[in-house]
Design a protein around this motif. Structure first.
Motif, PDB file in Angstrom:
ATOM      1  N   GLY A  27       0.825  -1.209   0.000  1.00 51.53           N
ATOM      2  CA  GLY A  27       0.000   0.000   0.000  1.00 51.53           C
ATOM      3  C   GLY A  27       0.859   1.260   0.000  1.00 51.53           C
ATOM      4  O   GLY A  27       0.633   2.180  -0.791  1.00 51.53           O
ATOM      5  N   ILE A  28       1.858   1.276   0.887  1.00 49.61           N
ATOM      6  CA  ILE A  28       2.747   2.441   0.975  1.00 49.61           C
ATOM      7  C   ILE A  28       3.546   2.600  -0.312  1.00 49.61           C
ATOM      8  O   ILE A  28       3.682   3.700  -0.856  1.00 49.61           O
ATOM      9  CB  ILE A  28       3.712   2.289   2.189  1.00 49.61           C
ATOM     10  N   THR A  29       4.063   1.457  -0.830  1.00 50.21           N
ATOM     11  CA  THR A  29       4.842   1.484  -2.070  1.00 50.21           C
ATOM     12  C   THR A  29       4.024   2.080  -3.217  1.00 50.21           C
ATOM     13  O   THR A  29       4.547   2.782  -4.072  1.00 50.21           O
ATOM     14  CB  THR A  29       5.264   0.046  -2.453  1.00 50.21           C
ATOM     15  N   PHE A  51      -4.980  -6.020  -2.709  1.00 56.70           N
ATOM     16  CA  PHE A  51      -3.767  -5.960  -3.529  1.00 56.70           C
ATOM     17  C   PHE A  51      -4.102  -5.396  -4.909  1.00 56.70           C
ATOM     18  O   PHE A  51      -3.310  -4.673  -5.509  1.00 56.70           O
ATOM     19  CB  PHE A  51      -3.136  -7.347  -3.680  1.00 56.70           C
ATOM     20  N   ALA A  52      -5.294  -5.729  -5.420  1.00 57.53           N
ATOM     21  CA  ALA A  52      -5.687  -5.243  -6.738  1.00 57.53           C
ATOM     22  C   ALA A  52      -5.860  -3.728  -6.728  1.00 57.53           C
ATOM     23  O   ALA A  52      -5.398  -3.050  -7.642  1.00 57.53           O
ATOM     24  CB  ALA A  52      -6.973  -5.927  -7.192  1.00 57.53           C
ATOM     25  N   ILE A  67     -11.504  -0.161  -8.390  1.00 55.38           N
ATOM     26  CA  ILE A  67     -12.717  -0.685  -7.738  1.00 55.38           C
ATOM     27  C   ILE A  67     -13.288  -1.840  -8.555  1.00 55.38           C
ATOM     28  O   ILE A  67     -13.711  -2.869  -8.002  1.00 55.38           O
ATOM     29  CB  ILE A  67     -13.777   0.433  -7.571  1.00 55.38           C
ATOM     30  N   ALA A  68     -13.282  -1.699  -9.894  1.00 57.42           N
ATOM     31  CA  ALA A  68     -13.847  -2.754 -10.749  1.00 57.42           C
ATOM     32  C   ALA A  68     -13.050  -4.052 -10.602  1.00 57.42           C
ATOM     33  O   ALA A  68     -13.630  -5.138 -10.473  1.00 57.42           O
ATOM     34  CB  ALA A  68     -13.865  -2.291 -12.205  1.00 57.42           C
ATOM     35  N   THR A  69     -11.715  -3.956 -10.603  1.00 57.87           N
ATOM     36  CA  THR A  69     -10.890  -5.161 -10.458  1.00 57.87           C
ATOM     37  C   THR A  69     -11.130  -5.798  -9.093  1.00 57.87           C
ATOM     38  O   THR A  69     -11.296  -7.015  -8.978  1.00 57.87           O
ATOM     39  CB  THR A  69      -9.391  -4.819 -10.626  1.00 57.87           C
ATOM     40  N   ALA A  70     -11.159  -4.963  -8.054  1.00 63.62           N
ATOM     41  CA  ALA A  70     -11.400  -5.475  -6.698  1.00 63.62           C
ATOM     42  C   ALA A  70     -12.755  -6.177  -6.627  1.00 63.62           C
ATOM     43  O   ALA A  70     -12.886  -7.245  -6.014  1.00 63.62           O
ATOM     44  CB  ALA A  70     -11.346  -4.325  -5.688  1.00 63.62           C
ATOM     45  N   VAL A 162       5.353  -7.383  -4.551  1.00 58.09           N
ATOM     46  CA  VAL A 162       3.942  -7.270  -4.911  1.00 58.09           C
ATOM     47  C   VAL A 162       3.545  -8.297  -5.989  1.00 58.09           C
ATOM     48  O   VAL A 162       2.618  -9.082  -5.768  1.00 58.09           O
ATOM     49  CB  VAL A 162       3.576  -5.817  -5.303  1.00 58.09           C
ATOM     50  N   PRO A 163       4.265  -8.343  -7.146  1.00 61.77           N
ATOM     51  CA  PRO A 163       3.902  -9.406  -8.100  1.00 61.77           C
ATOM     52  C   PRO A 163       4.090 -10.812  -7.528  1.00 61.77           C
ATOM     53  O   PRO A 163       3.315 -11.726  -7.864  1.00 61.77           O
ATOM     54  CB  PRO A 163       4.818  -9.157  -9.303  1.00 61.77           C
ATOM     55  N   ALA A 164       5.101 -10.980  -6.672  1.00 65.61           N
ATOM     56  CA  ALA A 164       5.297 -12.306  -6.056  1.00 65.61           C
ATOM     57  C   ALA A 164       4.105 -12.656  -5.168  1.00 65.61           C
ATOM     58  O   ALA A 164       3.669 -13.815  -5.110  1.00 65.61           O
ATOM     59  CB  ALA A 164       6.590 -12.337  -5.246  1.00 65.61           C
ATOM     60  N   ALA A 165       3.550 -11.643  -4.488  1.00 66.40           N
ATOM     61  CA  ALA A 165       2.371 -11.869  -3.645  1.00 66.40           C
ATOM     62  C   ALA A 165       1.187 -12.318  -4.500  1.00 66.40           C
ATOM     63  O   ALA A 165       0.450 -13.238  -4.144  1.00 66.40           O
ATOM     64  CB  ALA A 165       2.020 -10.591  -2.880  1.00 66.40           C
ATOM     65  N   PHE A 166       1.023 -11.686  -5.673  1.00 64.67           N
ATOM     66  CA  PHE A 166      -0.048 -12.094  -6.588  1.00 64.67           C
ATOM     67  C   PHE A 166       0.184 -13.512  -7.096  1.00 64.67           C
ATOM     68  O   PHE A 166      -0.747 -14.307  -7.203  1.00 64.67           O
ATOM     69  CB  PHE A 166      -0.127 -11.152  -7.794  1.00 64.67           C
ATOM     70  N   LEU A 167       1.459 -13.804  -7.411  1.00 64.41           N
ATOM     71  CA  LEU A 167       1.782 -15.137  -7.913  1.00 64.41           C
ATOM     72  C   LEU A 167       1.440 -16.203  -6.860  1.00 64.41           C
ATOM     73  O   LEU A 167       0.881 -17.252  -7.177  1.00 64.41           O
ATOM     74  CB  LEU A 167       3.278 -15.191  -8.272  1.00 64.41           C
ATOM     75  N   GLY A 168       1.756 -15.887  -5.606  1.00 58.80           N
ATOM     76  CA  GLY A 168       1.440 -16.811  -4.519  1.00 58.80           C
ATOM     77  C   GLY A 168      -0.054 -17.012  -4.333  1.00 58.80           C
ATOM     78  O   GLY A 168      -0.502 -18.075  -3.919  1.00 58.80           O
TER      79      GLY A 168
END
Lengths: 219, 102
Positions: A27-29, A51-52, A67-70, A162-168
């Protein structure tokens, strides 16, 4: 009180709550303030959707595409609610609380207790939901404070976290060749479209792929 | 009110509405098998798209930098069945090391 259920609820709460640190830092990043990052965890309270929002808006996307992605990622919570409503039989403010803590983990633990009966399922739902809520928010704050103190996100690797978090998050869902094909197609398509569309839209666009894949798949 | 605030509040309202409606709608409306299948596929498409965009683009352009190495390490960690936390940290460490020494 079911001992085994309680143990499971608490270990899930810790495991999931802990990666609130990753969200707080993300979020901060992405340029959100500590207050905004914490409010996302308190109010939105759905890892992938949160995250989205920070992912899409951090890359320059509009609030609407965030908002739409979330929301698209959050549709599954409606289905969890459908599944939990007959079990919990809640009314009034309890229904509001139950809805707020209806997430992957609380629903998952509840369903996992089916052999032990409805009382254990209920306990699993409430304990896991509240446990994840408290710890997720605590660790979000910690991650946000930490990231704020660190300064440049790239020098701490937060840009790759961040992308690694999505990948996980997506990894456990890739059960077969069909899912993997969809994942790779969506990934490549979104990258290819990025220079030609406003930020955030290429991601939402891939939801169409999911509809096409789901429509054509044999049951 | 700026965009970030709209995003925070809008996403919060949207998610609560989605959740609460699950407790209001009769079950039969959302259990069509095709809808259920699409519903499990949407997160796969969106999350994969996010992995791609966050790894290989920056400000609307294609960019190859330290993030690629970080995400590749995360991929290896996942294949080795590492816990989620290890996956994220190993990606961050890899990316940070390359960023500092390049």
């Amino acid at each position: 009180m079911f001992r085994a259920t309680a143990t499971q609820s608490l270990s899930v709460s810790f495991a999931v709550g802990l990666y609130g640190i990753a969200f707080g830092a993300a979020g901060i990043t992405a340029g959100f303030s500590i207050l905004q990052t914490c409010l996302l965890s308190l109010l939105t309270f759905s890892g992938a959707s949160q995250f989205a929002v920070v992912g899409v808006m951090g890359a320059g996307g509009t609030a609407l595409s965030g908002i739409a992605t979330a929301s698209l990622l959050g549709i599954r919570n409606t289905l969890y609610g459908l599944r939990m409503a007959p079990l919990l039989q809640v009314r009034g403010w309890k229904k509001v609380v139950a809805a707020q803590i209806t997430i992957d983990e609380s629903t998952g633990v509840a369903i996992g207790q089916e052999d032990l009966g409805p009382a254990a399922m209920k306990q699993g739902f409430w304990l896991t939901g509240i446990g994840v809520y408290v710890l997720w928010n605590f660790f979000t704050l910690l991650g946000a404070l930490g990231a704020q103190a660190m300064g440049n996100p790239s020098s701490w690797g937060l840009d790759a976290a961040v992308p690694a978090a999505f990948l996980g998050l997506v990894w456990p869902r890739l059960l077969g060749r069909f899912e993997r094909t969809l994942a790779i197609t969506a990934l490549v398509l979104a990258i290819l479209l990025t220079p030609y569309m406003p930020a955030g839209l290429p991601i939402i666009f891939t939801a169409l792929l999911a509809v096409i894949f789901g429509w054509k798949a044999r049951a | 009110m700026n965009q970030l605030w709209i995003g925070v509040i809008g996403a919060s309202i949207a998610l609560f509405a989605l959740r609460y409606s699950g407790y209001l709608v009769p079950e039969k409306y959302l259990t069509n098998p095709r809808m259920l299948r699409i519903n499990t596929l949407i997160p796969i498409a969106l999350l994969s798209a996010l992995v791609g965009v966050q790894t290989l683009t920056e400000k609307g352009k294609w960019v190859i930098d330290q993030r690629v190495a970080g995400v590749l390490v995360a991929l290896i960690a996942l294949r080795l069945k590492a816990p989620y936390f290890v996956v994220v940290i190993s990606a961050a460490l890899t990316s940070a090391l390359i960023y500092r020494f390049k």
